[in-house]
Design a protein around this motif. Sequence first.
Motif, PDB file in Angstrom:
ATOM      1  N   UNK A   5       6.727  -2.016  -1.863  1.00  0.00           N
ATOM      2  CA  UNK A   5       6.720  -3.450  -2.184  1.00  0.00           C
ATOM      3  C   UNK A   5       5.839  -3.722  -3.403  1.00  0.00           C
ATOM      4  N   UNK A   6       4.664  -3.087  -3.457  1.00  0.00           N
ATOM      5  CA  UNK A   6       3.802  -3.219  -4.642  1.00  0.00           C
ATOM      6  C   UNK A   6       4.547  -2.751  -5.895  1.00  0.00           C
ATOM      7  N   UNK A   7       5.223  -1.612  -5.793  1.00  0.00           N
ATOM      8  CA  UNK A   7       5.903  -1.051  -6.955  1.00  0.00           C
ATOM      9  C   UNK A   7       6.964  -2.003  -7.491  1.00  0.00           C
ATOM     10  N   UNK A   8       7.846  -2.476  -6.621  1.00  0.00           N
ATOM     11  CA  UNK A   8       8.930  -3.330  -7.096  1.00  0.00           C
ATOM     12  C   UNK A   8       8.414  -4.681  -7.589  1.00  0.00           C
ATOM     13  N   UNK A   9       7.362  -5.190  -6.981  1.00  0.00           N
ATOM     14  CA  UNK A   9       6.744  -6.430  -7.462  1.00  0.00           C
ATOM     15  C   UNK A   9       6.128  -6.225  -8.850  1.00  0.00           C
ATOM     16  N   UNK A  10       5.392  -5.137  -9.027  1.00  0.00           N
ATOM     17  CA  UNK A  10       4.785  -4.841 -10.326  1.00  0.00           C
ATOM     18  C   UNK A  10       5.847  -4.613 -11.390  1.00  0.00           C
ATOM     19  N   UNK A  11       6.892  -3.893 -11.027  1.00  0.00           N
ATOM     20  CA  UNK A  11       7.953  -3.636 -12.009  1.00  0.00           C
ATOM     21  C   UNK A  11       8.592  -4.944 -12.453  1.00  0.00           C
ATOM     22  N   UNK A  12       8.808  -5.873 -11.518  1.00  0.00           N
ATOM     23  CA  UNK A  12       9.397  -7.172 -11.861  1.00  0.00           C
ATOM     24  C   UNK A  12       8.493  -7.966 -12.783  1.00  0.00           C
ATOM     25  N   UNK A  13       7.166  -7.843 -12.594  1.00  0.00           N
ATOM     26  CA  UNK A  13       6.222  -8.595 -13.430  1.00  0.00           C
ATOM     27  C   UNK A  13       5.952  -7.902 -14.762  1.00  0.00           C
ATOM     28  N   UNK A  14       6.300  -6.621 -14.850  1.00  0.00           N
ATOM     29  CA  UNK A  14       6.050  -5.863 -16.071  1.00  0.00           C
ATOM     30  C   UNK A  14       4.627  -5.358 -16.200  1.00  0.00           C
ATOM     31  N   UNK A  15       3.843  -5.489 -15.137  1.00  0.00           N
ATOM     32  CA  UNK A  15       2.446  -5.034 -15.166  1.00  0.00           C
ATOM     33  C   UNK A  15       2.155  -4.210 -13.909  1.00  0.00           C
ATOM     34  N   UNK A  16       1.739  -2.958 -14.113  1.00  0.00           N
ATOM     35  CA  UNK A  16       1.396  -2.099 -12.994  1.00  0.00           C
ATOM     36  C   UNK A  16      -0.116  -2.012 -12.870  1.00  0.00           C
ATOM     37  N   UNK A  17      -0.616  -2.289 -11.679  1.00  0.00           N
ATOM     38  CA  UNK A  17      -2.049  -2.219 -11.423  1.00  0.00           C
ATOM     39  C   UNK A  17      -2.341  -1.324 -10.235  1.00  0.00           C
ATOM     40  N   UNK A  18      -3.610  -1.172  -9.940  1.00  0.00           N
ATOM     41  CA  UNK A  18      -4.039  -0.416  -8.764  1.00  0.00           C
ATOM     42  C   UNK A  18      -4.094  -1.371  -7.579  1.00  0.00           C
ATOM     43  N   UNK A  19      -3.495  -0.953  -6.481  1.00  0.00           N
ATOM     44  CA  UNK A  19      -3.454  -1.765  -5.265  1.00  0.00           C
ATOM     45  C   UNK A  19      -4.259  -1.076  -4.172  1.00  0.00           C
ATOM     46  N   UNK A  20      -5.112  -1.842  -3.505  1.00  0.00           N
ATOM     47  CA  UNK A  20      -5.922  -1.301  -2.416  1.00  0.00           C
ATOM     48  C   UNK A  20      -5.768  -2.193  -1.199  1.00  0.00           C
ATOM     49  N   UNK A  21      -6.060  -1.634  -0.050  1.00  0.00           N
ATOM     50  CA  UNK A  21      -5.984  -2.443   1.161  1.00  0.00           C
ATOM     51  C   UNK A  21      -6.189  -1.603   2.397  1.00  0.00           C
ATOM     52  N   UNK A  22      -6.034  -2.255   3.526  1.00  0.00           N
ATOM     53  CA  UNK A  22      -6.213  -1.631   4.831  1.00  0.00           C
ATOM     54  C   UNK A  22      -4.957  -1.853   5.655  1.00  0.00           C
ATOM     55  N   UNK A  23      -4.548  -0.840   6.353  1.00  0.00           N
ATOM     56  CA  UNK A  23      -3.415  -0.926   7.265  1.00  0.00           C
ATOM     57  C   UNK A  23      -3.961  -0.694   8.669  1.00  0.00           C
ATOM     58  N   UNK A  24      -3.867  -1.727   9.495  1.00  0.00           N
ATOM     59  CA  UNK A  24      -4.380  -1.616  10.861  1.00  0.00           C
ATOM     60  C   UNK A  24      -3.244  -1.455  11.841  1.00  0.00           C
ATOM     61  N   UNK A  25      -3.542  -0.849  12.955  1.00  0.00           N
ATOM     62  CA  UNK A  25      -2.557  -0.671  14.021  1.00  0.00           C
ATOM     63  C   UNK A  25      -2.061  -2.045  14.436  1.00  0.00           C
ATOM     64  N   UNK A  26      -0.740  -2.198  14.543  1.00  0.00           N
ATOM     65  CA  UNK A  26      -0.234  -3.499  14.976  1.00  0.00           C
ATOM     66  C   UNK A  26      -0.657  -3.802  16.407  1.00  0.00           C
ATOM     67  N   UNK A  27      -0.972  -5.053  16.663  1.00  0.00           N
ATOM     68  CA  UNK A  27      -1.308  -5.483  18.015  1.00  0.00           C
ATOM     69  C   UNK A  27      -0.054  -5.527  18.855  1.00  0.00           C
ATOM     70  N   UNK A  28      -0.152  -5.130  20.100  1.00  0.00           N
ATOM     71  CA  UNK A  28       0.986  -5.141  21.005  1.00  0.00           C
ATOM     72  C   UNK A  28       0.793  -6.262  22.022  1.00  0.00           C
ATOM     73  N   UNK A  29       1.909  -6.914  22.346  1.00  0.00           N
ATOM     74  CA  UNK A  29       1.853  -7.960  23.372  1.00  0.00           C
ATOM     75  C   UNK A  29       1.729  -7.320  24.745  1.00  0.00           C
ATOM     76  N   UNK A  30       0.993  -8.027  25.636  1.00  0.00           N
ATOM     77  CA  UNK A  30       0.887  -7.600  27.027  1.00  0.00           C
ATOM     78  C   UNK A  30      -0.008  -6.473  27.175  1.00  0.00           C
TER      79      UNK A  30
END
Length: 181
Positions: A156-181
């Motif tokens: 998603x970062x790649x295609x968004x950056x390509x559409x904008x014409x500017x590629x940057x460094x993307x950082x973040x955290x991916x957490x375990x999804x919460x489960x119901x019940x």
Amino acid sequence: MKFCSVCGHAVSSRIPPGDNRERFVCDNCGTIHYQNPRNVVGTVPVWEDKVLLCRRAIEPRYGYWTLPAGFMELGETTSNAAARETLEEAGARVEVQSLFSLLNVPHVHQVHLFYLARLLDIDVEAGEESLEVRLFSEDEIPWHDIAFPTVGQTLRYFFSDRASGHFGLHTGDIFRPLRDG
């Protein structure tokens, strides 16, 4: 961990002097065994307007699509490891470019790093850990069959950056999804 890799004696879990976290400490020789996150490194291999993906031939996520990536080995740089994994999984030779995404995945003790990469040719083939490899344009990406959240986010970062014409460094955290019940 049950035994010391230095002397073979039993270890126990405790906070060593001068530390603030529980560690495995050898009851015999005093060696402190640190456990650290593992680096998963890979590429976003690009040819013209398409990205190369691999369909996994191993668990976890057998049969799902991923960017070529894997665990970094000792003695490698992150960019060398990314190129190696791309060659092993997709038979693809690449020119590794800039670091593109760095995503922390604390619930599995990993850090995922993806580099932008230019495919040097399209003579690609599935390696032992891949069922098949294929170039996808953005509208062809099998979004519901992407193996890992870090891969989906990086794409998603790649295609968004390509559409904008500017590629940057993307950082973040991916957490375990919460489960119901």
